[in-house]
Every structure is written in C-alpha cells, then in structure tokens.
Design a protein around this motif. Structure first.
Motif, mmCIF file in Angstrom:
data_model
loop_
_atom_site.group_PDB
_atom_site.id
_atom_site.type_symbol
_atom_site.label_atom_id
_atom_site.label_comp_id
_atom_site.label_asym_id
_atom_site.label_seq_id
_atom_site.Cartn_x
_atom_site.Cartn_y
_atom_site.Cartn_z
ATOM 1 N N LEU A 1 -19.009 -2.619 -4.650
ATOM 2 C CA LEU A 1 -17.658 -3.106 -4.379
ATOM 3 C C LEU A 1 -16.887 -2.040 -3.613
ATOM 4 C CD1 LEU A 1 -16.461 -4.645 -7.767
ATOM 5 C CD2 LEU A 1 -17.154 -5.851 -5.718
ATOM 6 N N GLU A 2 -16.288 -2.437 -2.513
ATOM 7 C CA GLU A 2 -15.381 -1.561 -1.800
ATOM 8 C C GLU A 2 -13.976 -2.074 -2.089
ATOM 9 O OE1 GLU A 2 -16.245 -1.414 2.348
ATOM 10 O OE2 GLU A 2 -18.185 -0.467 2.034
ATOM 11 N N ILE A 3 -13.184 -1.244 -2.710
ATOM 12 C CA ILE A 3 -11.830 -1.649 -3.081
ATOM 13 C C ILE A 3 -10.853 -0.854 -2.232
ATOM 14 C CG2 ILE A 3 -10.137 -1.748 -4.944
ATOM 15 C CD1 ILE A 3 -12.539 -1.817 -6.881
ATOM 16 N N GLU A 4 -10.029 -1.571 -1.490
ATOM 17 C CA GLU A 4 -9.036 -0.909 -0.655
ATOM 18 C C GLU A 4 -7.899 -0.422 -1.548
ATOM 19 O OE1 GLU A 4 -5.959 -2.336 2.702
ATOM 20 O OE2 GLU A 4 -8.062 -2.843 3.083
ATOM 21 N N ALA A 5 -7.586 0.837 -1.420
ATOM 22 C CA ALA A 5 -6.514 1.410 -2.233
ATOM 23 C C ALA A 5 -5.181 0.788 -1.837
ATOM 24 C CB ALA A 5 -6.458 2.921 -2.032
ATOM 25 N N PRO A 6 -4.310 0.588 -2.814
ATOM 26 C CA PRO A 6 -2.997 0.025 -2.494
ATOM 27 C C PRO A 6 -2.215 0.993 -1.617
ATOM 28 C CG PRO A 6 -3.085 0.719 -4.784
ATOM 29 C CD PRO A 6 -4.447 0.887 -4.225
ATOM 30 N N LYS A 7 -1.465 0.445 -0.700
ATOM 31 C CA LYS A 7 -0.662 1.281 0.181
ATOM 32 C C LYS A 7 0.572 1.757 -0.585
ATOM 33 C CE LYS A 7 -2.047 -0.825 4.537
ATOM 34 N NZ LYS A 7 -3.326 -0.844 4.496
ATOM 35 N N VAL A 8 0.707 3.076 -0.657
ATOM 36 C CA VAL A 8 1.826 3.674 -1.372
ATOM 37 C C VAL A 8 2.682 4.409 -0.358
ATOM 38 C CG1 VAL A 8 2.471 5.304 -3.180
ATOM 39 C CG2 VAL A 8 0.405 3.937 -3.420
ATOM 40 N N GLU A 9 3.958 4.161 -0.417
ATOM 41 C CA GLU A 9 4.869 4.822 0.515
ATOM 42 C C GLU A 9 4.960 6.304 0.183
ATOM 43 O OE1 GLU A 9 9.533 4.727 1.916
ATOM 44 O OE2 GLU A 9 8.733 3.052 0.779
ATOM 45 N N ASN A 10 4.912 7.124 1.232
ATOM 46 C CA ASN A 10 5.050 8.562 1.068
ATOM 47 C C ASN A 10 6.470 8.860 0.590
ATOM 48 O OD1 ASN A 10 5.431 11.326 1.419
ATOM 49 N ND2 ASN A 10 4.052 11.420 3.163
ATOM 50 N N PRO A 11 6.627 9.509 -0.584
ATOM 51 C CA PRO A 11 7.972 9.751 -1.113
ATOM 52 C C PRO A 11 8.831 10.649 -0.220
ATOM 53 C CG PRO A 11 6.326 10.917 -2.410
ATOM 54 C CD PRO A 11 5.587 10.044 -1.448
ATOM 55 N N TRP A 12 8.183 11.487 0.591
ATOM 56 C CA TRP A 12 8.958 12.371 1.473
ATOM 57 C C TRP A 12 9.640 11.587 2.591
ATOM 58 C CZ3 TRP A 12 10.199 16.925 -0.177
ATOM 59 C CH2 TRP A 12 9.370 17.576 -1.077
ATOM 60 N N LEU A 13 9.096 10.413 2.939
ATOM 61 C CA LEU A 13 9.696 9.632 4.015
ATOM 62 C C LEU A 13 11.075 9.104 3.643
ATOM 63 C CD1 LEU A 13 6.622 7.656 5.369
ATOM 64 C CD2 LEU A 13 7.712 9.684 6.331
ATOM 65 N N LYS A 14 11.345 9.001 2.348
ATOM 66 C CA LYS A 14 12.654 8.506 1.908
ATOM 67 C C LYS A 14 13.781 9.454 2.301
ATOM 68 C CE LYS A 14 10.870 5.919 -2.009
ATOM 69 N NZ LYS A 14 10.825 5.788 -3.463
ATOM 70 N N ILE A 15 13.463 10.756 2.372
ATOM 71 C CA ILE A 15 14.520 11.720 2.696
ATOM 72 C C ILE A 15 14.348 12.331 4.086
ATOM 73 C CG2 ILE A 15 14.984 12.307 0.291
ATOM 74 C CD1 ILE A 15 13.380 14.905 0.775
ATOM 75 N N ALA A 16 13.308 11.906 4.810
ATOM 76 C CA ALA A 16 13.098 12.435 6.161
ATOM 77 C C ALA A 16 14.290 12.096 7.046
ATOM 78 C CB ALA A 16 11.812 11.869 6.750
ATOM 79 N N GLY A 17 14.816 13.080 7.723
ATOM 80 C CA GLY A 17 15.943 12.875 8.629
ATOM 81 C C GLY A 17 17.279 12.726 7.941
ATOM 82 N N LYS A 18 17.312 12.953 6.661
ATOM 83 C CA LYS A 18 18.546 12.762 5.891
ATOM 84 C C LYS A 18 19.690 13.619 6.418
ATOM 85 C CE LYS A 18 20.241 13.029 1.141
ATOM 86 N NZ LYS A 18 19.878 13.241 -0.259
ATOM 87 N N TYR A 19 19.372 14.818 6.875
ATOM 88 C CA TYR A 19 20.428 15.744 7.296
ATOM 89 C C TYR A 19 20.521 15.897 8.814
ATOM 90 C CZ TYR A 19 20.347 16.939 2.379
ATOM 91 O OH TYR A 19 20.392 16.878 1.007
ATOM 92 N N LYS A 20 19.919 14.991 9.578
ATOM 93 C CA LYS A 20 19.887 15.151 11.030
ATOM 94 C C LYS A 20 21.284 15.139 11.658
ATOM 95 C CE LYS A 20 19.321 10.349 12.262
ATOM 96 N NZ LYS A 20 18.578 9.363 12.982
#
Length: 117
Positions: A70-89
C-alpha cells in the motif's frame, strides 16, 4: 487520503525480506518466529532447521494468500511558518530591527575572534 495498491503477477514477484526472532528453548530446541506474524513459527533442533521450518510455514501460508504493498499519500499539512511569513513587511521599524540584529551579530563575531586569538 489517496491509496494505491501494488500487486505483482506470479512471474514478477519481488523478493521480500523478513526479520526472524530466534529463541533457544529450555528443552534444547530452537524456535524461529517471523516478526510481524507471530503465528508463523518453526521449531527445530538447530537454528538452521528452525529457520527452514518457519520459511516453509510462510510459503504454505502464501499459497492461499498474497502480499500487496500500500502506498499511502501523506496528508498535506500547511507549514506553520507560512502563517507569519511577511507579517512585518510593512512595519516601518522592520529595517531598523534588521540593522540591530546585523550589528549584534557583528559584535558577537568580533568577540569570538578575540577569544580564538
């Protein structure tokens, strides 16, 4: 979640490797147990004999069963760092903070160089 099942024809079956637990018994015999399949065992007077018997046991079992991969595709998890990327731009103090960090790093580098000498 996506699943893919790989099956092989009897002519193109890949070799499989199994881990076998070898145990010396109190009566002087040797027991071989296929790890992951505890009911697949072989008992013999020697380690070789026990391994041959567990191999035969597995072969007999596979005559009426099959192994699939069985090949099970891992669930796509959002990178937590992307939530704050560019926050202070757009923060007017951001460039000042970066300059402070760079200056502090230069001071640390200079201190480290002095200690090495």
């Amino acid at each position: 979640m996506k699943l893919a099942v790989k099956t092989y024809t009897k002519n193109i079956v890949p070799k499989l490797n199994y881990d076998v637990l070898i145990e010396n018994q109190a009566d002087g015999t040797v027991k071989a147990t296929l790890l992951g399949l505890p009911d697949c065992q072989g008992l013999g007077n020697t380690e070789t004999e026990a391994i041959e018997k567990v191999s035969q046991s597995l072969q007999t079992r596979l005559e009426t069963a099959k192994i699939v991969t069985l090949e099970i595709e891992a669930p796509k998890v959002e990178n937590p760092w992307l939530k704050i990327a560019g926050k202070y731009k757009d923060d007017p103090q951001f460039d000042e903070m970066l300059e402070y960090i760079e200056e502090y790093r230069r001071e640390l580098d200079a201190d480290n160089e002095e200690r090495e000498v």
